[in-house]
Design a protein around this motif. Structure first.
Motif, short mmCIF file in Angstrom:
data_model
loop_
_atom_site.label_atom_id
_atom_site.label_comp_id
_atom_site.label_asym_id
_atom_site.label_seq_id
_atom_site.Cartn_x
_atom_site.Cartn_y
_atom_site.Cartn_z
N ILE A 78 83.50 16.40 -49.60
CA ILE A 78 83.89 17.21 -48.44
C ILE A 78 84.97 18.20 -48.86
O ILE A 78 85.71 17.98 -49.81
CB ILE A 78 84.42 16.35 -47.27
N LYS A 79 85.02 19.29 -48.12
CA LYS A 79 86.13 20.25 -48.20
C LYS A 79 86.59 20.48 -46.77
O LYS A 79 85.78 20.85 -45.90
CB LYS A 79 85.72 21.57 -48.82
N ILE A 80 87.88 20.26 -46.52
CA ILE A 80 88.45 20.52 -45.21
C ILE A 80 89.59 21.52 -45.37
O ILE A 80 90.24 21.58 -46.41
CB ILE A 80 88.92 19.23 -44.51
N ASN A 81 89.79 22.33 -44.33
CA ASN A 81 90.79 23.39 -44.36
C ASN A 81 91.71 23.29 -43.15
O ASN A 81 91.27 22.98 -42.04
CB ASN A 81 90.12 24.77 -44.35
N PHE A 82 92.97 23.63 -43.40
CA PHE A 82 93.99 23.69 -42.36
C PHE A 82 94.60 25.09 -42.38
O PHE A 82 94.52 25.80 -43.39
CB PHE A 82 95.11 22.67 -42.63
N GLY A 83 95.27 25.46 -41.26
CA GLY A 83 96.06 26.69 -41.24
C GLY A 83 95.29 27.89 -41.74
O GLY A 83 94.13 28.11 -41.39
N ASN A 84 95.94 28.68 -42.62
CA ASN A 84 95.34 29.94 -43.06
C ASN A 84 94.22 29.77 -44.08
O ASN A 84 93.60 30.74 -44.48
CB ASN A 84 96.42 30.88 -43.62
N ALA A 85 93.90 28.55 -44.48
CA ALA A 85 92.76 28.32 -45.37
C ALA A 85 91.45 28.27 -44.58
O ALA A 85 90.37 28.33 -45.17
CB ALA A 85 92.94 27.02 -46.15
N GLN A 86 91.52 28.16 -43.25
CA GLN A 86 90.31 28.10 -42.44
C GLN A 86 89.57 29.43 -42.54
O GLN A 86 90.19 30.48 -42.65
CB GLN A 86 90.65 27.75 -40.99
N THR A 87 88.25 29.37 -42.51
CA THR A 87 87.44 30.56 -42.73
C THR A 87 87.39 31.50 -41.52
O THR A 87 86.91 32.62 -41.63
CB THR A 87 86.00 30.18 -43.13
N VAL A 90 91.77 30.47 -36.01
CA VAL A 90 91.62 29.54 -34.89
C VAL A 90 93.02 29.21 -34.37
O VAL A 90 93.93 28.93 -35.16
CB VAL A 90 90.90 28.25 -35.35
N GLU A 91 93.18 29.25 -33.06
CA GLU A 91 94.47 28.93 -32.44
C GLU A 91 94.69 27.43 -32.41
O GLU A 91 93.76 26.66 -32.19
CB GLU A 91 94.51 29.47 -31.00
N GLY A 92 95.93 27.03 -32.62
CA GLY A 92 96.29 25.62 -32.47
C GLY A 92 96.28 24.87 -33.79
O GLY A 92 96.03 25.42 -34.86
N ASN A 93 96.54 23.58 -33.69
CA ASN A 93 96.58 22.68 -34.84
C ASN A 93 95.16 22.14 -35.04
O ASN A 93 94.77 21.14 -34.44
CB ASN A 93 97.58 21.55 -34.60
N THR A 94 94.38 22.85 -35.85
CA THR A 94 92.96 22.55 -36.01
C THR A 94 92.63 22.25 -37.46
O THR A 94 93.39 22.53 -38.38
CB THR A 94 92.10 23.73 -35.52
N ALA A 123 92.47 13.84 -39.53
CA ALA A 123 92.74 14.61 -38.31
C ALA A 123 93.70 13.86 -37.39
O ALA A 123 94.63 14.45 -36.83
CB ALA A 123 91.44 14.93 -37.58
N LYS A 124 93.51 12.56 -37.25
CA LYS A 124 94.39 11.77 -36.39
C LYS A 124 95.79 11.68 -36.99
O LYS A 124 96.78 11.78 -36.27
CB LYS A 124 93.79 10.39 -36.16
N GLU A 125 95.88 11.51 -38.32
CA GLU A 125 97.20 11.46 -38.98
C GLU A 125 97.97 12.76 -38.78
O GLU A 125 99.19 12.75 -38.70
CB GLU A 125 97.03 11.21 -40.49
N LYS A 126 97.26 13.88 -38.71
CA LYS A 126 97.89 15.19 -38.58
C LYS A 126 97.94 15.69 -37.13
O LYS A 126 98.26 16.85 -36.90
CB LYS A 126 97.18 16.22 -39.47
N SER A 127 97.59 14.83 -36.18
CA SER A 127 97.59 15.17 -34.74
C SER A 127 96.81 16.46 -34.47
O SER A 127 97.25 17.34 -33.74
CB SER A 127 99.02 15.29 -34.23
N ILE A 128 95.64 16.55 -35.08
CA ILE A 128 94.77 17.72 -34.91
C ILE A 128 94.24 17.76 -33.47
O ILE A 128 93.87 16.73 -32.91
CB ILE A 128 93.61 17.65 -35.94
#
Length: 175
Positions: A78-87, A90-94, A123-128
């Protein structure tokens, strides 16, 4: 006979060649002929799945990769992205699921589900607030998998695969 034990471990920077190999192979298996032309799939792979790109992605602190291992063999990733790495912005903590792939020989053994459970745990650990992704509109198996896991379509996105304009369904899961 039960399912084999699956170990999910972070991909290390020195695993960039392994990641490139499994990334290219699983993408080709999922989207190569007969779904797309050989020319279009190879153009996409040669532009996007390069050692330089994979190495850069591995060093991005807002992207995380995990391998699924069975009997010392990589069975998926898997590859997951946060913040400015998202393609997409997106608003919020996603969290974005950019890639979730299982090698052809290991499909049907719940490895994709185990990888998704790892994503949920992170996601749960990071309160996404919500997890989102894009899935090709002509990939019914993946769409069914995400719907079964609670994702809902919220938009579409156009992208080029070689010379072919394609549509991704944007899906999200509110946590």
């Amino acid at each position: 006979m039960g399912l084999p034990e699956v170990l999910i471990k972070p991909v290390q920077p020195e695993d960039n060649h392994k990641l490139l190999d499994i990334g290219r192979q699983t993408f080709y298996d999922a989207f190569g002929p007969p779904h797309n032309t050989e020319e279009n799939i190879n153009e996409y792979l040669n532009e996007n799945f390069t050692l330089d790109n994979i190495t850069r992605e591995l060093h991005n602190p807002n992207s995380k990769f995990y391998f699924a291992w069975i009997n010392n063999q990589i069975a998926g990733y898997i590859k997951i992205n946060f913040g400015n790495a998202q393609t997409e912005p997106v608003e919020g903590n996603t969290l974005e699921i950019e890639r979730i792939y299982v090698v052809k020989e290991q499909q049907g053994k719940k490895i994709g589900q185990l990888l998704f459970q790892k994503i949920l745990q992170i996601a749960k650990e990071k309160s996404i607030e919500f997890i989102w992704l894009g899935v090709w509109e002509k990939n019914p198996g993946a769409i069914k998998f995400y719907k079964r896991n609670g994702f809902k379509v919220f938009n579409t996105h156009k992208f080029m695969l070689g010379t072919d304009l394609q549509t991704d369904m944007m899906m999200k899961l509110i946590l």
